[in-house]
Design an enzyme around this catalytic site. Structure first.
Site, PDB file in Angstrom:
ATOM      1  CB  SER A   3      -0.942   0.015   1.209  1.00 46.66           C
ATOM      2  OG  SER A   3      -0.220   0.108   2.417  1.00 46.66           O
ATOM      3  CE  LYS A  63      -2.661   2.591   3.710  1.00 47.11           C
ATOM      4  NZ  LYS A  63      -2.060   1.490   4.503  1.00 47.11           N
TER       5      LYS A  63
END
Length: 212
Positions: free
Chosen positions: A129, A166
């Site tokens: 990701s 993230k």
């Protein structure tokens, strides 16, 4: 020449047997044999000890950088100028306590790369990701903090689940977690900080790329 061959040369130069080195490192002689043959690689905490034992910079062991004695630009790893920082394969769900039971290794890190008044941990990245920034299996150095600025890459726990890494966008009551991935499967998600029990664990300050 691979890392194991350099270990073998340095060991023999110091007239040490594999058993001698194994005792210093507190590993089995078979581990030293596996390193020297190239079947396996030592972890960074063992490399740090060998750097001190052989009196060579860590960079020489890792990538063969030439050894220049008494060169002030070369930083040798020893107990005075490094901090051993725990490496986590994952952060436990719930209320993270960062106890030793979850640490898989220790990474020696130069004090010059760290802030004196801050605590740190390493986290092993899982998944793709964030593969534009770092690949699956890479190690990231995380500065413990509960505050992130827009654009920071952080380690965040949502709803008590396993921590995620993230890029973040902060608002008054919300946080948006933004993947940096070549895979369109991963999409940004916005959470209400209180309702979704969002806990910021730290800010990523460095990544160590892992090569196969």
């Amino acid at each position: 020449m691979h890392i194991g061959e350099r270990i073998k040369i340095l060991r023999k130069e110091r007239k040490m047997t594999q058993e001698d080195l194994a005792k210093v490192l507190k590993v089995a002689p078979t581990a030293v044999s596996a390193w020297e043959s190239g079947r396996n690689k030592p972890l960074m905490d063992k490399l740090s000890i060998m750097s001190t034992c052989f009196d060579v910079p860590l960079s020489h062991l890792v990538d063969g950088t030439s050894v220049v004695k008494n060169d002030p630009s070369m930083e040798f790893l020893n107990e005075k100028n490094v901090r051993l920082i725990g490496v986590y394969g994952n952060i436990p769900a719930g209320e993270p306590n960062f106890t030793n039971e979850y640490i898989e290794a220790y990474m020696p890190t130069l004090n010059s790369m760290l802030k004196n008044n801050k605590d740190y941990f390493y986290l092993r990245v899982k998944g793709n990701s964030m593969n534009k920034e770092f690949s699956d299996g890479a190690l990231i150095l995380v500065e413990k903090t509960s505050y992130l600025k827009n654009g920071n890459i952080g380690v965040v726990l949502v709803n008590g689940y396993e921590a995620t890494v993230k890029q973040v966008k902060m608002a008054e009551d919300t946080i948006t977690l933004i993947p940096c991935s070549t895979d369109p499967f991963y999409e940004e998600k916005t959470y209400h900080i209180k309702n979704d029990r969002v806990k910021i664990l730290g800010k990523v300050v460095q990544a160590i790329k892992i090569y196969d």
